[in-house]
Design a protein around this motif. Structure first.
Motif, PDB file in Angstrom:
ATOM      1  N   TRP A 199     -14.654  70.577 -24.510  1.00 35.57           N
ATOM      2  CA  TRP A 199     -14.435  69.039 -24.172  1.00 35.57           C
ATOM      3  C   TRP A 199     -15.036  68.491 -25.313  1.00 35.57           C
ATOM      4  O   TRP A 199     -16.360  68.536 -25.371  1.00 35.57           O
ATOM      5  N   GLU A 236     -16.020  62.992 -28.233  1.00 39.22           N
ATOM      6  CA  GLU A 236     -15.535  61.925 -28.465  1.00 39.22           C
ATOM      7  C   GLU A 236     -14.836  61.459 -27.045  1.00 39.22           C
ATOM      8  O   GLU A 236     -14.670  60.128 -26.563  1.00 39.22           O
ATOM      9  N   GLU A 237     -14.775  62.285 -26.206  1.00 40.78           N
ATOM     10  CA  GLU A 237     -14.553  62.167 -24.746  1.00 40.78           C
ATOM     11  C   GLU A 237     -15.882  62.169 -24.093  1.00 40.78           C
ATOM     12  O   GLU A 237     -16.054  61.571 -22.876  1.00 40.78           O
ATOM     13  N   ILE A 281     -17.611  58.951 -21.437  1.00 42.68           N
ATOM     14  CA  ILE A 281     -17.445  59.153 -20.015  1.00 42.68           C
ATOM     15  C   ILE A 281     -18.527  59.293 -19.448  1.00 42.68           C
ATOM     16  O   ILE A 281     -18.939  58.905 -18.332  1.00 42.68           O
ATOM     17  N   SER A 290     -12.423  57.261 -18.638  1.00 47.07           N
ATOM     18  CA  SER A 290     -11.294  58.059 -18.829  1.00 47.07           C
ATOM     19  C   SER A 290     -10.025  57.388 -19.192  1.00 47.07           C
ATOM     20  O   SER A 290      -9.246  57.878 -20.380  1.00 47.07           O
ATOM     21  N   ILE A 332     -10.040  55.585 -22.580  1.00 47.75           N
ATOM     22  CA  ILE A 332      -9.882  56.410 -23.966  1.00 47.75           C
ATOM     23  C   ILE A 332      -8.401  57.168 -23.889  1.00 47.75           C
ATOM     24  O   ILE A 332      -8.155  57.830 -24.973  1.00 47.75           O
ATOM     25  N   LYS A 348      -7.116  59.328 -21.666  1.00 51.21           N
ATOM     26  CA  LYS A 348      -6.957  60.702 -21.139  1.00 51.21           C
ATOM     27  C   LYS A 348      -5.902  61.058 -20.271  1.00 51.21           C
ATOM     28  O   LYS A 348      -5.690  60.217 -19.121  1.00 51.21           O
ATOM     29  N   SER A 396     -11.229  66.117 -17.641  1.00 52.28           N
ATOM     30  CA  SER A 396     -12.156  67.138 -17.970  1.00 52.28           C
ATOM     31  C   SER A 396     -13.304  67.050 -17.175  1.00 52.28           C
ATOM     32  O   SER A 396     -14.307  67.607 -17.377  1.00 52.28           O
ATOM     33  N   CYS A 397     -13.316  66.131 -16.119  1.00 56.49           N
ATOM     34  CA  CYS A 397     -14.461  65.544 -15.381  1.00 56.49           C
ATOM     35  C   CYS A 397     -15.058  66.806 -14.506  1.00 56.49           C
ATOM     36  O   CYS A 397     -16.248  66.627 -13.995  1.00 56.49           O
ATOM     37  N   ASN A 450     -10.226  66.459 -31.728  1.00 62.42           N
ATOM     38  CA  ASN A 450     -10.927  65.154 -31.406  1.00 62.42           C
ATOM     39  C   ASN A 450      -9.830  63.764 -31.824  1.00 62.42           C
ATOM     40  O   ASN A 450     -10.147  62.755 -31.477  1.00 62.42           O
ATOM     41  N   ALA A 469      -8.307  61.590 -29.049  1.00 56.62           N
ATOM     42  CA  ALA A 469      -9.251  60.873 -28.278  1.00 56.62           C
ATOM     43  C   ALA A 469     -10.023  59.842 -29.056  1.00 56.62           C
ATOM     44  O   ALA A 469     -10.105  58.611 -28.465  1.00 56.62           O
ATOM     45  N   ILE A 501      -9.630  55.869 -27.930  1.00 58.09           N
ATOM     46  CA  ILE A 501     -10.963  55.154 -27.789  1.00 58.09           C
ATOM     47  C   ILE A 501     -10.592  53.577 -28.386  1.00 58.09           C
ATOM     48  O   ILE A 501     -11.152  52.657 -27.869  1.00 58.09           O
TER      49      ILE A 501
END
Lengths: 256, 126
Positions: free
Chosen positions: A42, A45-46, A50, A109, A112, A114, A118-119, B9, B12, B16
């Motif tokens: 994961w 950046e995520e 989150i 989430s 961004i 998604k 991926s939580c 990456n 994402a 963002i």
């Protein structure tokens, strides 16, 4: 057995058990989250936005839920954002924290962009953090521990001649077991894309509903505490989600 | 050649900074700092205003307006944060980081206070 509100001293400064295990639990949860995030590849950046949103959402949710659980007389504290940063006031309720963290993480989430969740990395981390945090609740005898009992593992309450349920230890034991179960489930094909987190939350809500019967929280209606009502609502929401998305989940599974 | 992690990456990072075009590194830092520092400045001003002797000496009515304004201000901040999250993600990240830092400081300071969860230390069991 007597309460251990002060765990140790640093110089002349006392370190309290409740605050210590709360912080330790959160750090352990964060540590496990990092391990899980790496395992699931994961990207940071995520993970960072989150996790930050879930943390802030969780703290706000824990505080807000007090308004429902403990009554409107707490409004001056709960609705004052600056009281959120007052270390003399406790964090609030775990149930509210879970809901707030979920909402915070969900909003982040979506922000961004998604498309898949991926939580699931949060699920075992939450159970571990709760298990450790409950040690502090037990040592500080928070909430008077629990209702009177004659069971052999009852704990004597100082200033009284009866034993009480060590409810925080029940919570700790459940969360440790739940942590192990979630670890066993984490690679199951059904437990991906947010399902493990939902199962984690639903399982805790199910347990919390029943453990509330031996706790001292305020009864709101129908003999149920606010925490029980919230737990029941959470559990039902999770069940409804899985029933409603049963076909979608099946179609998302990779062909065998 | 791009590193594998950079390739992973990239979506994402693009997401963002949701606005139409990709923000440069400097723009991301500027937005983040704007949110982070802005949150501290605005809240410090409001907090000092509410706590100041001047406001407290202006009588109960003015004080009441200030105290009633705090929940509204709180709610407004949360709504603003949610809106910013979808439009100016890096500003929102700065605000969330500022709040998270404050909460971490609170948790560390909380080690030295016997603050349990809003419940009196001993509740007599019935």
């Amino acid at each position: 057995m007597s309460p251990v509100p002060i765990l140790f001293y640093v110089g002349s400064v006392p370190v309290y058990s409740h605050g210590f295990f709360l912080l330790f639990g959160l750090l352990a949860g964060l540590g496990w989250l990092v391990i899980e995030a790496r395992r699931r590849r994961w990207s940071k950046e995520e993970v960072i936005p989150i996790t930050l949103a879930a943390f802030v959402g969780g703290m706000i949710g824990a505080r807000f839920s007090i308004l429902f659980f403990n009554g409107f007389e707490y409004a001056p504290l709960v609705l004052n954002m600056y009281a959120l940063f007052d270390p003399r006031i406790g964090p609030g309720s775990i149930i509210g924290g879970v809901v707030g963290a979920y909402l915070g993480g969900y909003i982040a989430s979506k922000a961004i962009g998604k498309d898949q969740c991926s939580c699931d990395a949060f699920a075992p981390a939450m159970a571990l953090a709760t298990a450790i945090g409950r040690v502090g609740c037990f040592l500080s005898f928070e909430d008077g521990l629990g209702k009177p009992t004659t069971l052999p593992w009852g704990v004597p309450l100082p200033g009284s001649d009866y034993l009480v349920h060590p409810a925080p230890l029940y919570d700790m034991a459940f969360n440790l077991a739940w942590f192990c179960i979630l670890l066993l489930l984490r690679d199951h094909k059904w437990m991906q894309n947010g399902n493990l987190l939902k199962v984690g939350i639903g399982g805790y809500a199910f347990f919390r509903f029943f453990v509330e019967f031996v706790r001292n929280n305020r009864v709101l209606a129908l003999g149920l505490t606010g925490q029980q009502m919230a737990s029941a609502a959470l559990f039902v929401a999770v069940v409804v989600y899985f029933v409603a998305n049963r076909r979608k989940q099946t179609s998302l599974l990779p062909a065998m | 050649m791009a590193q594998p992690s950079e390739v992973e990456n990239k979506p994402a990072e693009e997401a963002i900074s949701k606005p139409k075009r990709q923000l440069t590194r400097n723009e991301k830092i500027r937005d983040f700092l704007f949110g982070f520092v802005g949150w501290w400045v605005i809240n410090a001003l409001v907090w000092f205003a509410v706590m100041s002797d001047y406001v407290n000496s202006m009588g109960e009515n003015v004080l009441l307006i200030f105290l009633l304004g705090i929940p509204v201000f709180y709610l407004a901040q949360l709504i603003t944060l949610i809106i910013l999250a979808s439009r100016r993600g890096w500003i929102a990240l700065g605000i969330v980081s500022a709040m998270a830092l404050n909460l971490v400081i609170t948790l560390i300071l909380g080690l030295t206070f016997n603050a349990t969860c809003f419940i009196p230390f001993f509740v007599p069991a019935s």
